[in-house]
Structure formats: C-alpha cells, structure tokens
Write an enzyme that holds these catalytic residues in place. Structure first.
Site, PDB file in Angstrom:
ATOM      1  N   SER A 153       0.836  -1.207   0.000  1.00 38.55           N
ATOM      2  CA  SER A 153       0.000   0.000   0.000  1.00 38.55           C
ATOM      3  C   SER A 153       0.863   1.246   0.000  1.00 38.55           C
ATOM      4  CB  SER A 153      -0.860   0.055   1.261  1.00 38.55           C
ATOM      5  OG  SER A 153      -1.566  -1.117   1.431  1.00 38.55           O
ATOM      6  N   HIS A 158      -1.354  -2.974  -7.054  1.00 39.23           N
ATOM      7  CA  HIS A 158      -2.061  -2.645  -5.815  1.00 39.23           C
ATOM      8  C   HIS A 158      -3.557  -2.908  -5.977  1.00 39.23           C
ATOM      9  CE1 HIS A 158      -3.032   0.731  -2.660  1.00 39.23           C
ATOM     10  NE2 HIS A 158      -3.138  -0.475  -2.142  1.00 39.23           N
ATOM     11  N   GLU A 161      -4.302  -0.455  -8.980  1.00 41.99           N
ATOM     12  CA  GLU A 161      -3.369   0.661  -9.169  1.00 41.99           C
ATOM     13  C   GLU A 161      -2.029   0.026  -9.561  1.00 41.99           C
ATOM     14  OE1 GLU A 161      -2.479   2.872  -5.554  1.00 41.99           O
ATOM     15  OE2 GLU A 161      -2.317   4.731  -6.673  1.00 41.99           O
ATOM     16  N   ASN A 178      -3.521   6.254  -1.923  1.00 41.53           N
ATOM     17  CA  ASN A 178      -3.338   6.633  -0.522  1.00 41.53           C
ATOM     18  C   ASN A 178      -2.835   8.059  -0.343  1.00 41.53           C
ATOM     19  OD1 ASN A 178      -4.273   4.409   0.973  1.00 41.53           O
ATOM     20  ND2 ASN A 178      -2.545   3.218   0.210  1.00 41.53           N
TER      21      ASN A 178
HETATM   22  P1  NAD Z   1      -2.561  -9.788   6.442  1.00 47.13           P
HETATM   23  O1  NAD Z   1      -1.900  -9.500   7.754  1.00 47.13           O
HETATM   24  O2  NAD Z   1      -4.012 -10.115   6.405  1.00 47.13           O
HETATM   25  O3  NAD Z   1      -1.782 -11.000   5.728  1.00 47.13           O
HETATM   26  C1  NAD Z   1      -0.399 -11.051   5.608  1.00 47.13           C
HETATM   27  C2  NAD Z   1       0.025 -12.514   5.475  1.00 47.13           C
HETATM   28  O4  NAD Z   1       1.409 -12.546   5.134  1.00 47.13           O
HETATM   29  C3  NAD Z   1      -0.139 -13.328   6.771  1.00 47.13           C
HETATM   30  O5  NAD Z   1      -0.939 -14.478   6.533  1.00 47.13           O
HETATM   31  C4  NAD Z   1       1.303 -13.706   7.142  1.00 47.13           C
HETATM   32  O6  NAD Z   1       1.402 -14.998   7.731  1.00 47.13           O
HETATM   33  C5  NAD Z   1       1.972 -13.673   5.774  1.00 47.13           C
HETATM   34  N1  NAD Z   1       3.419 -13.539   5.822  1.00 47.13           N
HETATM   35  C6  NAD Z   1       4.177 -12.787   6.648  1.00 47.13           C
HETATM   36  N2  NAD Z   1       5.490 -12.947   6.360  1.00 47.13           N
HETATM   37  C7  NAD Z   1       5.560 -13.812   5.326  1.00 47.13           C
HETATM   38  C8  NAD Z   1       6.640 -14.386   4.576  1.00 47.13           C
HETATM   39  N3  NAD Z   1       7.902 -14.079   4.850  1.00 47.13           N
HETATM   40  N4  NAD Z   1       6.349 -15.252   3.580  1.00 47.13           N
HETATM   41  C9  NAD Z   1       5.056 -15.573   3.292  1.00 47.13           C
HETATM   42  N5  NAD Z   1       3.996 -15.081   3.978  1.00 47.13           N
HETATM   43  C10 NAD Z   1       4.243 -14.198   4.968  1.00 47.13           C
HETATM   44  O7  NAD Z   1      -2.233  -8.524   5.515  1.00 47.13           O
HETATM   45  P2  NAD Z   1      -3.093  -7.939   4.283  1.00 47.13           P
HETATM   46  O8  NAD Z   1      -4.087  -6.972   4.795  1.00 47.13           O
HETATM   47  O9  NAD Z   1      -3.522  -9.063   3.428  1.00 47.13           O
HETATM   48  O10 NAD Z   1      -1.976  -7.067   3.542  1.00 47.13           O
HETATM   49  C11 NAD Z   1      -1.041  -7.658   2.686  1.00 47.13           C
HETATM   50  C12 NAD Z   1      -0.439  -6.595   1.796  1.00 47.13           C
HETATM   51  O11 NAD Z   1      -1.477  -5.976   1.021  1.00 47.13           O
HETATM   52  C13 NAD Z   1       0.260  -5.463   2.542  1.00 47.13           C
HETATM   53  O12 NAD Z   1       1.379  -5.062   1.807  1.00 47.13           O
HETATM   54  C14 NAD Z   1      -0.796  -4.371   2.565  1.00 47.13           C
HETATM   55  O13 NAD Z   1      -0.251  -3.090   2.654  1.00 47.13           O
HETATM   56  C15 NAD Z   1      -1.448  -4.570   1.220  1.00 47.13           C
HETATM   57  N6  NAD Z   1      -2.823  -4.052   1.089  1.00 47.13           N
HETATM   58  C16 NAD Z   1      -3.725  -4.263   2.078  1.00 47.13           C
HETATM   59  C17 NAD Z   1      -5.027  -3.797   1.922  1.00 47.13           C
HETATM   60  C18 NAD Z   1      -6.085  -4.040   2.971  1.00 47.13           C
HETATM   61  O14 NAD Z   1      -7.124  -3.384   2.921  1.00 47.13           O
HETATM   62  N7  NAD Z   1      -5.884  -4.967   3.886  1.00 47.13           N
HETATM   63  C19 NAD Z   1      -5.396  -3.118   0.737  1.00 47.13           C
HETATM   64  C20 NAD Z   1      -4.441  -2.949  -0.272  1.00 47.13           C
HETATM   65  C21 NAD Z   1      -3.146  -3.426  -0.080  1.00 47.13           C
END
Ligand code: NAD
Length: 298
Positions: A119, A140, A152, A190
């Site tokens: 993000s 994104h 994005e 963002n």
């Molecule tokens: P989340 O916490 O729900 O999931 C993250 C996952 O990554 C977890 O299951 C964790 O076990 C895993 N993980 C951690 N380290 C790891 C590794 N070394 N190898 C493999 N897996 C690993 O997070 P999320 O909300 O899904 O966010 C993930 C990404 O997406 C982030 O970069 C976030 O900024 C981006 N994002 C999130 C949103 C949102 O609304 N949640 C929207 C757009 C982008």
C-alpha cells in the site's frame, strides 16, 4: 505470456488475489509461512465463491475448477520456482518485504515478473534488492479483491515499459480496471485518501463536528459510500497511521503529519473494526453503526 502465478501471503489480500487469478484459469501457488493462514485462506476463498454462486455469478463446476487451480506452499523457494509472475501480498513491513524479494529473486525463473501489492512501500526500494529491477512492479489491488474493480499499477524507477504494459493487460484479463501511477509516496490512492481521512480526524479532534456528522456530510454531500471515519476503522487505524508516516517522511511536508488523536487511538489499541473499537464500536454484535463511547454525544 503469463500462465502460472505465485501469491505470497494468504491473509486478507492474498486470498482475494489467489481467488481472482484461480477463477480466471491461472495456475496459482499460494504461499504463506503459516500453514493455518493457508487453511484459512482456502476456506475463505470457498466461502466467497459460495456467495458468488448464490448471486448467480459462478457455478459449482467453476468453483471446483477454480479451487483445483490453487496449490498451497509454506516454502517460498518451492512455490516460486516455476511461475511466470509472483504477486507478493505479505505483511506490510519493509524488512519482511525486502527479505521476501531477495529470496524470490534467487528462486523464481529469470523471466518471471515480481509484483508487490504494497500500500505504501517504495517499489523502487523493493526492486533495488533484486537482480532484476526492470521486472519489478506494483500491483495494488483493493479490498475486497474479488469485488473491487481497481488495480493501481505502479511503475518503479527502473520498471521496463514492456513489463508495465503486460501487467496492465493482465489486470484487464482479470476483469479489473488498471490505472497507472509513478512510484512516489502513497502512489495516488493513498496520497489522496489518507490526507482526507487525517483531515476528518483533525476536524473531530478540534471539535468542529462529531463522528456521525463528519461521516454524514461526506457520504451524502460527496456521494461517498462510506464516511472517512468509518472507512478508517475498516482499513485499520494502525494502517492509516503507518501510511501517513510514509507520506510525512517521504515528502517532508508537515501537511501529512498524522493527527495526535489518531496516534493516541493506535497507541491505546483502538484500531477500528479489527480490534472491535475505533471511531465506532463493533463489540455489540449487531450490524448497526454505533459511535464509540468516547465520541458519543454527551
Ligand atoms: P494480512 O496481515 O491479512 O496477511 C499477511 C500474510 O502474510 C499473513 O498471513 C502472514 O502470515 C503472511 N506472511 C508474513 N510474512 C511472510 C513471509 N515471509 N512469507 C510468506 N507469507 C508471509 O495482511 P493484508 O491486509 O492481506 O496485507 C497484505 C499486503 O497488502 C500489505 O502489503 C498491505 O499493505 C497490502 N494491502 C492491504 C489492503 C487491505 O485493505 N488490507 C489493501 C491494499 C493493499
């Protein structure tokens, strides 16, 4: 030509991204360090597909075929070894992402494109730890991925034009609408959203209006489906704070300084929907939107 994809991280975004690729017929390797995250991701994808079936958007056969396209891995090196594209959607933490990109660069085929769903972390910074910065790009997706149309697409400082073009086309093949941006703090989504949310919190903090009034004005006045304070709760107040800090540090401009009220809420554990309390209270077991006690009218 992209046929097989690895998705790293089986959390909120990772399961949605795997869902969308698998439904469109791509072979998907879903990778997470935690087996329970992978089990939960598959269960969530199944449940979300059932919802699509109930609405007439998917058949039982299509669901079975989509789920059959997904293989899970806890070992990154194995999961990325024979794919054309990796979409990284692991925890939003710079050190974790840099270490994942070093590892996937070492194990993914030389032709593979490495994309990140970050993000707010710089694509150029992530690309710089790999031996293939021209093949690193931002992809994104928005939450919830199966529902939200936008992708994005972020072009890093070294991203090759042909890679950007391919990712734009790929996003369209997933039924999404891509929009291209350059790699500067917050990209576009963002950079514009977070200052609006911060301004809403500052207005509340200064007592200009209450939680409901601020959200009502932005919903009904600007035709936003959700007010900025409710949206902040949904995104997670810790996530909002982290992104504002990226904008503040990246531009060095005080206009991005996070509101002290947001800082206090995050410090005290009020993170929004995920912690049960933010600007609204989510602990009452109903779908009603109830203002959190600290912000309710006296
Ligand atoms: P989340 O916490 O729900 O999931 C993250 C996952 O990554 C977890 O299951 C964790 O076990 C895993 N993980 C951690 N380290 C790891 C590794 N070394 N190898 C493999 N897996 C690993 O997070 P999320 O909300 O899904 O966010 C993930 C990404 O997406 C982030 O970069 C976030 O900024 C981006 N994002 C999130 C949103 C949102 O609304 N949640 C929207 C757009 C982008």
């Amino acid at each position: 030509m992209i046929k097989s994809v690895a998705v790293i991280g089986g959390g909120t975004m990772g399961n949605g991204i795997a869902h969308v690729f698998a439904q469109k017929g791509y072979s998907v390797n879903l990778i997470d360090v935690r087996q329970e995250a992978l089990d939960k991701a598959l269960a969530t994808i199944g449940k979300n597909m059932d919802r699509q079936i109930a609405k007439g958007g998917l058949t039982e056969e299509e669901k079975a075929s989509a789920l059959g396209n997904i293989t899970t891995y806890t070992e990154l090196s194995k999961g990325v070894s024979a794919v054309d594209l990796v979409v990284e959607a692991a925890t939003e933490n710079v050190d974790i992402k840099l270490s994942i990109f070093r590892e996937m660069d070492a194990h993914a085929p030389a032709h593979a494109i490495l994309a990140t769903n970050t993000s707010s972390i710089s694509i150029t910074k992530i690309a710089a730890v790999t031996q293939r910065p021209t093949q690193v790009v931002g992809m994104h997706f928005m939450n919830p991925v199966p529902v939200m149309k936008l992708v994005e697409v972020i072009e890093g400082f070294k991203t090759d034009e042909s890679v950007t073009k391919l990712i734009l086309e790929l996003s369209k093949s997933l039924g999404k609408v891509p929009a291209l941006t350059k790699d500067y703090p917050g990209f576009i989504a963002n950079r514009i959203l977070m200052p609006m949310i911060n301004e809403a919190i500052i207005s509340l903090h200064e007592g200009v209006a209450g939680v409901e009034e601020i959200d009502t004005i932005m919903k009904l006045g600007m035709a936003h489906p959700m007010g900025p304070l409710q949206l902040a709760d949904f995104i997670g107040l810790d996530v909002c704070l982290a992104i504002l800090n990226v904008l503040h540090d990246g531009f060095g401009n005080p206009k991005y300084a996070p509101c002290p009220l947001l800082v206090n809420m995050v410090t005290s554990g009020d993170l929004g929907v995920k912690s049960g309390r933010g600007f609204y209270d989510y602990g009452h077991g109903t779908k009603d939107l109830i203002v959190a006690p600290g912000f309710a009218k006296k």
